[in-house]
Design a protein around this motif. Structure first.
Motif, PDB file in Angstrom:
ATOM      1  N   ALA A   1       0.834  -1.208   0.000  1.00 55.45           N
ATOM      2  CA  ALA A   1       0.000   0.000   0.000  1.00 55.45           C
ATOM      3  C   ALA A   1       0.865   1.253   0.000  1.00 55.45           C
ATOM      4  N   ALA A   2       1.985   1.217   0.727  1.00 61.50           N
ATOM      5  CA  ALA A   2       2.884   2.375   0.758  1.00 61.50           C
ATOM      6  C   ALA A   2       3.487   2.639  -0.618  1.00 61.50           C
ATOM      7  N   ASN A   3       3.752   1.597  -1.366  1.00 64.85           N
ATOM      8  CA  ASN A   3       4.266   1.782  -2.730  1.00 64.85           C
ATOM      9  C   ASN A   3       3.196   2.334  -3.664  1.00 64.85           C
ATOM     10  N   ARG A   4       1.931   2.033  -3.369  1.00 61.98           N
ATOM     11  CA  ARG A   4       0.848   2.612  -4.176  1.00 61.98           C
ATOM     12  C   ARG A   4       0.554   4.055  -3.781  1.00 61.98           C
ATOM     13  N   HIS A   5       0.900   4.402  -2.543  1.00 60.20           N
ATOM     14  CA  HIS A   5       0.625   5.749  -2.013  1.00 60.20           C
ATOM     15  C   HIS A   5       1.927   6.322  -1.446  1.00 60.20           C
ATOM     16  N   PRO A   6       2.873   6.682  -2.291  1.00 60.27           N
ATOM     17  CA  PRO A   6       4.179   7.143  -1.811  1.00 60.27           C
ATOM     18  C   PRO A   6       4.065   8.343  -0.872  1.00 60.27           C
ATOM     19  N   GLY A   7       4.848   8.310   0.189  1.00 57.62           N
ATOM     20  CA  GLY A   7       4.893   9.429   1.123  1.00 57.62           C
ATOM     21  C   GLY A   7       3.791   9.456   2.148  1.00 57.62           C
ATOM     22  N   CYS A   8       2.883   8.471   2.110  1.00 64.27           N
ATOM     23  CA  CYS A   8       1.753   8.455   3.039  1.00 64.27           C
ATOM     24  C   CYS A   8       2.040   7.561   4.244  1.00 64.27           C
ATOM     25  N   VAL A   9       1.364   7.848   5.345  1.00 63.00           N
ATOM     26  CA  VAL A   9       1.376   6.961   6.498  1.00 63.00           C
ATOM     27  C   VAL A   9       0.331   5.877   6.250  1.00 63.00           C
ATOM     28  N   ILE A  10       0.724   4.625   6.430  1.00 65.30           N
ATOM     29  CA  ILE A  10      -0.188   3.504   6.226  1.00 65.30           C
ATOM     30  C   ILE A  10      -0.553   2.937   7.588  1.00 65.30           C
ATOM     31  N   VAL A  11      -1.844   2.889   7.888  1.00 63.55           N
ATOM     32  CA  VAL A  11      -2.317   2.393   9.181  1.00 63.55           C
ATOM     33  C   VAL A  11      -2.996   1.045   8.980  1.00 63.55           C
ATOM     34  N   GLY A  12      -2.573   0.048   9.744  1.00 66.67           N
ATOM     35  CA  GLY A  12      -3.281  -1.226   9.751  1.00 66.67           C
ATOM     36  C   GLY A  12      -4.554  -1.061  10.563  1.00 66.67           C
ATOM     37  N   ALA A  13      -5.667  -0.868   9.875  1.00 71.53           N
ATOM     38  CA  ALA A  13      -6.941  -0.558  10.531  1.00 71.53           C
ATOM     39  C   ALA A  13      -7.670  -1.848  10.890  1.00 71.53           C
ATOM     40  N   ARG A  14      -8.007  -1.989  12.167  1.00 69.54           N
ATOM     41  CA  ARG A  14      -8.622  -3.222  12.664  1.00 69.54           C
ATOM     42  C   ARG A  14     -10.107  -3.261  12.305  1.00 69.54           C
ATOM     43  N   LEU A  15     -10.357  -3.596  11.047  1.00 71.24           N
ATOM     44  CA  LEU A  15     -11.716  -3.611  10.513  1.00 71.24           C
ATOM     45  C   LEU A  15     -12.282  -5.019  10.375  1.00 71.24           C
ATOM     46  N   ARG A  16     -11.418  -5.981  10.116  1.00 68.20           N
ATOM     47  CA  ARG A  16     -11.886  -7.358   9.963  1.00 68.20           C
ATOM     48  C   ARG A  16     -12.109  -7.996  11.339  1.00 68.20           C
ATOM     49  N   LYS A  17     -13.210  -8.729  11.471  1.00 65.51           N
ATOM     50  CA  LYS A  17     -13.595  -9.382  12.736  1.00 65.51           C
ATOM     51  C   LYS A  17     -13.714  -8.353  13.854  1.00 65.51           C
ATOM     52  N   ARG A  18     -14.186  -7.165  13.491  1.00 69.31           N
ATOM     53  CA  ARG A  18     -14.249  -6.078  14.479  1.00 69.31           C
ATOM     54  C   ARG A  18     -15.220  -6.388  15.610  1.00 69.31           C
ATOM     55  N   VAL A  19     -16.152  -7.304  15.355  1.00 66.84           N
ATOM     56  CA  VAL A  19     -17.126  -7.653  16.379  1.00 66.84           C
ATOM     57  C   VAL A  19     -16.451  -8.264  17.603  1.00 66.84           C
ATOM     58  N   SER A  20     -15.232  -8.816  17.429  1.00 62.31           N
ATOM     59  CA  SER A  20     -14.523  -9.414  18.567  1.00 62.31           C
ATOM     60  C   SER A  20     -13.867  -8.358  19.456  1.00 62.31           C
ATOM     61  N   GLN A  21     -13.824  -7.112  18.992  1.00 62.03           N
ATOM     62  CA  GLN A  21     -13.259  -6.038  19.803  1.00 62.03           C
ATOM     63  C   GLN A  21     -14.251  -5.658  20.889  1.00 62.03           C
ATOM     64  N   PRO A  22     -13.825  -5.557  22.155  1.00 65.12           N
ATOM     65  CA  PRO A  22     -14.749  -5.157  23.219  1.00 65.12           C
ATOM     66  C   PRO A  22     -15.476  -3.864  22.862  1.00 65.12           C
ATOM     67  N   LEU A  23     -16.773  -3.816  23.193  1.00 69.72           N
ATOM     68  CA  LEU A  23     -17.602  -2.676  22.797  1.00 69.72           C
ATOM     69  C   LEU A  23     -17.038  -1.359  23.296  1.00 69.72           C
ATOM     70  N   HIS A  24     -16.551  -1.318  24.534  1.00 73.35           N
ATOM     71  CA  HIS A  24     -16.054  -0.042  25.072  1.00 73.35           C
ATOM     72  C   HIS A  24     -14.830   0.428  24.294  1.00 73.35           C
ATOM     73  N   ARG A  25     -14.026  -0.508  23.801  1.00 68.57           N
ATOM     74  CA  ARG A  25     -12.864  -0.104  23.004  1.00 68.57           C
ATOM     75  C   ARG A  25     -13.293   0.359  21.624  1.00 68.57           C
ATOM     76  N   ARG A  26     -14.321  -0.269  21.067  1.00 73.12           N
ATOM     77  CA  ARG A  26     -14.810   0.156  19.758  1.00 73.12           C
ATOM     78  C   ARG A  26     -15.328   1.594  19.838  1.00 73.12           C
ATOM     79  N   ILE A  27     -16.077   1.889  20.895  1.00 74.80           N
ATOM     80  CA  ILE A  27     -16.602   3.246  21.074  1.00 74.80           C
ATOM     81  C   ILE A  27     -15.452   4.227  21.272  1.00 74.80           C
ATOM     82  N   GLY A  28     -14.464   3.822  22.075  1.00 76.08           N
ATOM     83  CA  GLY A  28     -13.303   4.678  22.302  1.00 76.08           C
ATOM     84  C   GLY A  28     -12.543   4.951  21.016  1.00 76.08           C
TER      85      GLY A  28
END
Length: 276
Positions: A109-136
């Protein structure tokens, strides 16, 4: 403008800040070594034998005699990575919640978007994340987006790729987890965009065979510290209402070839020199 250097395993360093990570640190570091030639572990005053667990592995180890916080650990790792001359740094936590197998996806992704910050966003299986952390997390994304000038996804993820122009930014303020938030704000103000790459949410929960140590992130304490810091940044920048409306009108950039979380648009984001 000179063409950006293509990132690959030989010119990317993986920085692992570690505080009492004896449970999983060897597994984490071995996984990192499979993805990059340079791994830098910053032991932030551990007293559980964290460093002993990675003895014999070909990594650079920096040790703090006492706990100095995640911000100080990352600064030390970034400084060493700069000294080694790498073109980008990938950060991942030492507790095993970040999968090393996702690192090539961040680099692609960084090679497709040179100079950008790439964040591994926890989107898959997000339902397993505790609700209070999801809201936070959602609240944190709202505030960080306001400060950055565009919406962001999972601003609290510790698995990120910073290009050299960002991880070498001088005098980035903030300590502890506040530093990670400020890195996104400072990156945005330098002209870099933030690009999200969907990764799997990994939390210890019923039925999961993987054991994680208790998170060092304290939701209320650390989120209040981050929010207070970010609000201060927004107020100091001025023109608060206009910046808020502009930020809400700028959708997040999600690099997802599968199309599950957003359109895959190579080169949709801009790097330094193109202000948000």
């Amino acid at each position: 403008m000179a063409e950006a250097t293509r990132l690959q395993r030989d010119n990317v360093a993986i920085v692992v800040p570690a505080l009492n990570e004896a449970l999983r640190i060897r597994e984490v570091v071995e996984g990192a070594l499979a993805q990059a030639a340079r791994v830098i572990v910053v032991d932030d005053g551990s007293d559980d034998g964290t460093v002993d667990r990675i003895a014999g592995l070909p990594v650079t180890v920096i040790r703090h005699a006492r706990r100095m916080g995640k911000g100080a650990a990352l600064r030390a790792g970034f400084a060493e990575a700069a000294r080694q001359g790498v073109q980008a740094v990938v950060t991942m936590d030492g507790d095993g919640q970040h999968a090393a197998a996702d690192i090539p996806r961040l680099i692609d992704a960084a090679n497709r978007h040179p100079g950008c910050v790439i964040v591994g966003a926890r989107l898959r299986k997000r339902v397993s994340q505790p609700l209070h952390r999801r809201i936070g997390n959602d609240f944190g994304d709202w505030g960080l987006g306001w400060a950055c000038g565009f919406r962001v996804v999972d601003s609290q993820s510790g698995q990120r790729l910073y290009p050299r122009a960002v991880f070498t930014l001088p005098d980035v303020p903030g300590e502890g987890f506040v530093f990670e938030a400020q890195m996104l704000v400072s990156a945005a103000r330098s002209g870099a965009r933030i690009v999200a790459v969907p990764i799997e949410t990994r939390y210890a929960c019923a039925g999961e065979p993987t054991e994680f140590r208790k998170s060092h992130f304290r939701l209320v304490r650390d989120l209040v510290a981050i929010t207070t810091h970010v609000v201060g940044q927004v107020l100091r920048h001025g023109d608060v209402a206009r910046r808020y409306l502009k930020a809400r009108g700028e959708p997040p950039v999600i690099d997802d070839p599968s199309g599950e979380f957003g359109p895959h648009i190579p080169h949709a984001a801009q790097g330094p020199g193109s202000p948000p």
